[in-house]
Write a protein that holds these residues in place. Structure first.
Motif: not given
Length: 156
Positions: A36, A76, A84, A86, A91
């Motif tokens: 992440t 979010e 991306s 995510d 990404n």
């Protein structure tokens, strides 16, 4: 570039006056790029440091639970992660070229700024007001964000 390069996690730790050593593991999504986004994780750690129970055996504080829920919902909904799907570092940053290239640097710098604002907003919602501290710029000048909106131009 006004400040010397820092990883996203270290930049956030410094922005909130936390010791940066452990935050270096967040660089490039946990070093590998497969984790992440380090800025997002740094935001979570900062909320824990400011709102968590200092007793390592203590329960999750209601303030931390509420803040984390709010922060992650805003990440979010609001965080610019480009195309991306995510929050995986590779990404998010991949479309912006070389890892140390100018396009990726600009993207990550803006993303760190966004995360810093989300953390600050979330902390303020829970009664924690953090005052920005002066930083040393790459050319040695000091910039105090509480006094100046923009650093003074370098004079020769």
């Amino acid at each position: 570039m006004l400040t010397a390069h820092r990883s996203c996690g270290i930049a956030l730790a410094e922005a909130f006056d936390r010791p940066p050593a452990a935050y270096q593991s967040l660089r490039r999504g946990g070093i590998t790029g497969q984790g992440t986004c380090g800025a997002v994780v740094a935001g979570q750690l900062l909320l824990g440091e400011f709102l968590g129970d200092p007793d390592p055996t203590g329960k999750v504080t209601p303030a931390l639970r509420a803040a984390m829920t709010r922060y992650l919902a805003r990440v979010e909904a609001e965080l610019d992660r480009g195309s991306s799907p995510d929050l995986v570092c590779n990404n998010i940053t991949g479309p912006h070229g070389e890892f140390l290239g100018p396009a990726r640097h600009a993207f990550c710098t803006a993303l760190v700024g966004q995360v810093a604002q989300l953390v600050d907003d979330t902390l303020r919602e829970h009664g924690v007001a953090h005052t920005a501290t002066p930083v040393t710029l790459a050319d040695g000048r000091r910039f105090d964000p509480t006094l100046d909106l923009e650093p003074a131009p370098k004079t020769s």
